[in-house]
Design a protein around this motif. Structure first.
Motif, PDB file in Angstrom:
ATOM      1  N   LEU A  96       0.825  -1.210   0.000  1.00 51.60           N
ATOM      2  CA  LEU A  96       0.000   0.000   0.000  1.00 51.60           C
ATOM      3  C   LEU A  96       0.858   1.257   0.000  1.00 51.60           C
ATOM      4  O   LEU A  96       0.518   2.255  -0.646  1.00 51.60           O
ATOM      5  CB  LEU A  96      -0.928  -0.008   1.217  1.00 51.60           C
ATOM      6  N   MET A  97       1.969   1.241   0.723  1.00 51.99           N
ATOM      7  CA  MET A  97       2.877   2.395   0.730  1.00 51.99           C
ATOM      8  C   MET A  97       3.400   2.691  -0.667  1.00 51.99           C
ATOM      9  O   MET A  97       3.391   3.848  -1.115  1.00 51.99           O
ATOM     10  CB  MET A  97       4.044   2.133   1.685  1.00 51.99           C
ATOM     11  N   LEU A  98       3.872   1.661  -1.349  1.00 47.17           N
ATOM     12  CA  LEU A  98       4.419   1.853  -2.699  1.00 47.17           C
ATOM     13  C   LEU A  98       3.349   2.395  -3.645  1.00 47.17           C
ATOM     14  O   LEU A  98       3.594   3.344  -4.405  1.00 47.17           O
ATOM     15  CB  LEU A  98       4.954   0.529  -3.234  1.00 47.17           C
ATOM     16  N   ALA A  99       2.158   1.804  -3.594  1.00 47.56           N
ATOM     17  CA  ALA A  99       1.107   2.181  -4.543  1.00 47.56           C
ATOM     18  C   ALA A  99       0.575   3.584  -4.259  1.00 47.56           C
ATOM     19  O   ALA A  99       0.373   4.375  -5.189  1.00 47.56           O
ATOM     20  CB  ALA A  99      -0.031   1.169  -4.477  1.00 47.56           C
ATOM     21  N   THR A 100       0.317   3.894  -2.989  1.00 48.64           N
ATOM     22  CA  THR A 100      -0.252   5.208  -2.680  1.00 48.64           C
ATOM     23  C   THR A 100       0.782   6.318  -2.848  1.00 48.64           C
ATOM     24  O   THR A 100       0.423   7.436  -3.216  1.00 48.64           O
ATOM     25  CB  THR A 100      -0.850   5.246  -1.261  1.00 48.64           C
ATOM     26  N   LYS A 101       2.051   6.027  -2.613  1.00 45.52           N
ATOM     27  CA  LYS A 101       3.083   7.038  -2.880  1.00 45.52           C
ATOM     28  C   LYS A 101       3.177   7.300  -4.386  1.00 45.52           C
ATOM     29  O   LYS A 101       3.257   8.465  -4.818  1.00 45.52           O
ATOM     30  CB  LYS A 101       4.434   6.582  -2.323  1.00 45.52           C
ATOM     31  N   ALA A 102       3.130   6.252  -5.187  1.00 47.34           N
ATOM     32  CA  ALA A 102       3.166   6.441  -6.640  1.00 47.34           C
ATOM     33  C   ALA A 102       1.965   7.250  -7.103  1.00 47.34           C
ATOM     34  O   ALA A 102       2.089   8.173  -7.925  1.00 47.34           O
ATOM     35  CB  ALA A 102       3.202   5.081  -7.344  1.00 47.34           C
ATOM     36  N   ALA A 103       0.782   6.920  -6.584  1.00 49.89           N
ATOM     37  CA  ALA A 103      -0.433   7.633  -6.988  1.00 49.89           C
ATOM     38  C   ALA A 103      -0.386   9.095  -6.556  1.00 49.89           C
ATOM     39  O   ALA A 103      -0.829   9.984  -7.294  1.00 49.89           O
ATOM     40  CB  ALA A 103      -1.660   6.942  -6.395  1.00 49.89           C
ATOM     41  N   SER A 104       0.149   9.349  -5.365  1.00 50.80           N
ATOM     42  CA  SER A 104       0.250  10.726  -4.883  1.00 50.80           C
ATOM     43  C   SER A 104       1.196  11.546  -5.756  1.00 50.80           C
ATOM     44  O   SER A 104       0.867  12.663  -6.180  1.00 50.80           O
ATOM     45  CB  SER A 104       0.731  10.725  -3.427  1.00 50.80           C
ATOM     46  N   LEU A 105       2.370  10.991  -6.037  1.00 53.27           N
ATOM     47  CA  LEU A 105       3.352  11.711  -6.868  1.00 53.27           C
ATOM     48  C   LEU A 105       2.807  11.939  -8.278  1.00 53.27           C
ATOM     49  O   LEU A 105       3.118  12.959  -8.910  1.00 53.27           O
ATOM     50  CB  LEU A 105       4.658  10.927  -6.930  1.00 53.27           C
ATOM     51  N   ALA A 106       1.996  11.008  -8.754  1.00 51.83           N
ATOM     52  CA  ALA A 106       1.484  11.104 -10.125  1.00 51.83           C
ATOM     53  C   ALA A 106       0.376  12.139 -10.278  1.00 51.83           C
ATOM     54  O   ALA A 106      -0.048  12.408 -11.407  1.00 51.83           O
ATOM     55  CB  ALA A 106       0.979   9.737 -10.585  1.00 51.83           C
ATOM     56  N   ARG A 107      -0.076  12.725  -9.199  1.00 52.49           N
ATOM     57  CA  ARG A 107      -1.075  13.780  -9.337  1.00 52.49           C
ATOM     58  C   ARG A 107      -0.470  15.071  -9.887  1.00 52.49           C
ATOM     59  O   ARG A 107      -1.185  16.007 -10.213  1.00 52.49           O
ATOM     60  CB  ARG A 107      -1.767  14.036  -8.001  1.00 52.49           C
ATOM     61  N   GLY A 108       0.855  15.127  -9.980  1.00 54.04           N
ATOM     62  CA  GLY A 108       1.497  16.253 -10.652  1.00 54.04           C
ATOM     63  C   GLY A 108       1.673  17.481  -9.795  1.00 54.04           C
ATOM     64  O   GLY A 108       1.701  18.599 -10.322  1.00 54.04           O
TER      65      GLY A 108
END
Length: 536
Positions: A96-108
């Motif tokens: 969950l850490m890896l996925a939510t960090k990726a999703a957060s960073l990808a919001r631009g």
């Protein structure tokens, strides 16, 4: 699974938590990622002091770093902040850490290059689990230590958890053909500033407690029948008058679980008891209130999993004028604004995990209360004056002690949960030489939920054994079909206790069934039941 930044659902998060879900970033996120990275690149090449780009961190924010040292600044940040201790976080939490960090960073709005997000997803999709010690975060300025350990593994300097063993990161990355990440300006800070660890831990507890709560509903209904309780308190008219949604839903569960019970029919007209004990008739009010708290926590955690929580935040278009059109670019120094080129960077405090801390504290109270009322039901069952069953649920009391000391174990666990339920969010210790002077303690608030859930599962295991024993004394009468299914499920592993014997293994076997969702699967066969805490 397509990872949609800012639009992850609770079901998707639960699937990531369970594992086996390769993630693909939504390509529509790429323009925003590139635009925010360009803002940071312009700031790094400019003359203005920009926090997180060319300054020190925390109390050292006033220290200016030369352009030649910007990459080293980010690397040193990760190395110096990798100071966690304790047992490693479990694979579901780290996924969950890896996925939510990726999703957060990808919001631009974090200013990282696409390669940062690609590396996070490559590690996740390879099934790799960075070695992340569980202790060391106070839940403000982000989950700095645990996210640093996660990042250190991506850089090839940390470690991964492989088959339960700690393995050097460089070796593991090389074996999976993943290039170690090399950080650019602001990227280290973006990776470790955020609430992804505390949020992942709280989601982990939410998902782990779901089958336990479902088991509590079924076991609680079985106890009602074992004690020959009334189903009157579950009449929908009572609960509609109060209007609490969790209470209304829990009463519906109990009505359907008890429907068709021959035990209930046998005493429906001739029962001389006016009212049942609270532990029986107030189950909708107590467990329903807990359900409402858990539903609210689920909403908070879903928002947080989709949030951007690092600092400073990057806005490729400056909307400060309120018109929606691009304005002059901003590169703040500390908390102030400095006009430069390349967009807007604003220092704020989204890394403060107070929403997660308060949600986790509410979850702790709810988890403790589910166990507390279950312990009271066990006490009721072994008290022959109330249950009208043989003392301590044994046919030859005195020679046999029956469930006397099994109840003591349940009482010990319920009492332990009372201490663990003390709110973590009310505690705060200043850090970083008083620059970071109020913290949330969200990471501990969420981490302490797992032992509480385990305690409740064992309390429910003891109640299940006790209620099933009570049902034995009412034979040949049958309970309802779902309750008989629950009784048969238990008897598959744990025979009835005709006389005293070693029952600790039975408690463990029953607790494993509670944790594993076997009772939840029985519950879910009932038609038209309301969902537990899936947000609307």
């Amino acid at each position: 699974m397509l990872l949609r930044p800012g639009a992850l659902s609770l079901d998707e998060l639960q699937a990531i938590h369970a594992g086996g879900q390769p993630l693909l970033m939504d390509p529509r996120a790429l323009p925003g990622i590139l635009a925010s990275a360009a803002v940071v690149r312009a700031a790094a090449e400019g003359d203005a002091a920009v926090y997180g780009v060319n300054t020190g961190f925390g109390k050292l924010a006033s220290t200016r770093i030369s352009e030649a040292d910007l990459a080293t600044l980010q690397l040193n940040l990760i190395r110096s902040h990798s100071v966690g201790v304790g047992a490693p976080l479990s694979p579901p939490v780290v996924r969950l850490m890896l996925a939510t960090k990726a999703a957060s960073l990808a919001r631009g709005h974090s200013g990282v290059r696409p390669v940062v997000i690609d590396t996070l997803l490559a590690v996740h999709n390879a099934g790799l689990v960075p070695w992340v010690p569980s202790q060391g975060s106070v839940g403000a300025s982000g989950d700095l230590a645990p996210l640093s350990h996660m990042t250190l593994a991506l850089l090839g300097e940390g470690a991964f958890l492989v088959d339960g063993q700690r393995r050097p990161a460089a070796e593991v990355l090389r074996a999976h053909g993943i290039a170690p990440l090399v950080l650019s300006a602001k990227e280290g800070l973006a990776l470790i500033n955020g609430t992804q660890t505390s949020t992942a831990l709280a989601l982990h507890a939410l998902f782990a407690f779901e089958p336990v709560l479902e088991a509590a509903l079924l076991i609680g209904a079985l106890t009602v029948d074992a004690a020959r309780g009334s189903d009157g308190p579950f009449d929908p008219r009572i609960h509609v008058l109060r209007g609490q949604p969790g209470q209304i839903d829990v009463a519906q569960y109990y009505r359907q679980l008890l429907a068709g019970s021959a035990i209930r029919a046998s005493h429906q007209d001739g029962d001389d008891r006016v009212q049942d004990p609270y532990c029986l008739r107030c189950q909708p009010q107590v467990v329903g209130a807990c359900l409402d708290q858990l539903r609210h926590a689920a909403l908070v955690l879903l928002r947080e999993a989709n949030a951007v929580t690092d600092n400073p935040l990057v806005f490729a278009e400056d909307g400060t004028a309120g018109s929606g059109s691009p304005g002059p670019a901003t590169a703040p120094s500390g908390g102030g604004d400095r006009r430069e080129t390349g967009g807007t960077m604003i220092s704020g405090g989204n890394f403060h995990a107070e929403p997660v801390a308060l949600a986790a504290d509410a979850m702790a109270c709810a988890i403790a209360e589910v166990g507390a009322i279950a312990e009271r039901r066990i006490a009721m069952l072994i008290d022959s004056n109330v249950s009208r069953l043989p003392p301590f649920l044994t046919a030859n009391a005195g020679l046999n002690s029956g469930f006397m000391i099994a109840h003591v174990t349940a009482a010990a666990l319920a009492s332990e949960n009372k201490s663990l339920a003390h709110p973590a969010s009310v505690d705060s210790l200043p850090t970083s030489a008083n620059q970071e002077d109020h913290v949330s303690m969200a990471t501990f608030a969420a981490r302490r939920l797992q032992p509480m859930i385990d305690n409740v599962a064992h309390i429910l295991a003891i109640e299940w054994l006790a209620a099933a024993q009570g049902i034995e004394f009412l034979r040949p009468l049958q309970s309802s079909p779902p309750l008989e299914a629950a009784h048969a499920l238990l008897r598959g592993d744990c025979p009835a206790m005709a006389q005293d014997r070693y029952i600790a293994p039975d408690i463990e076997a029953a607790a494993a069934l509670v944790h594993g969702g076997a009772l939840a699967r029985i519950l879910r066969t009932l038609p038209d039941l309301p969902a537990l805490w899936t947000p609307a």
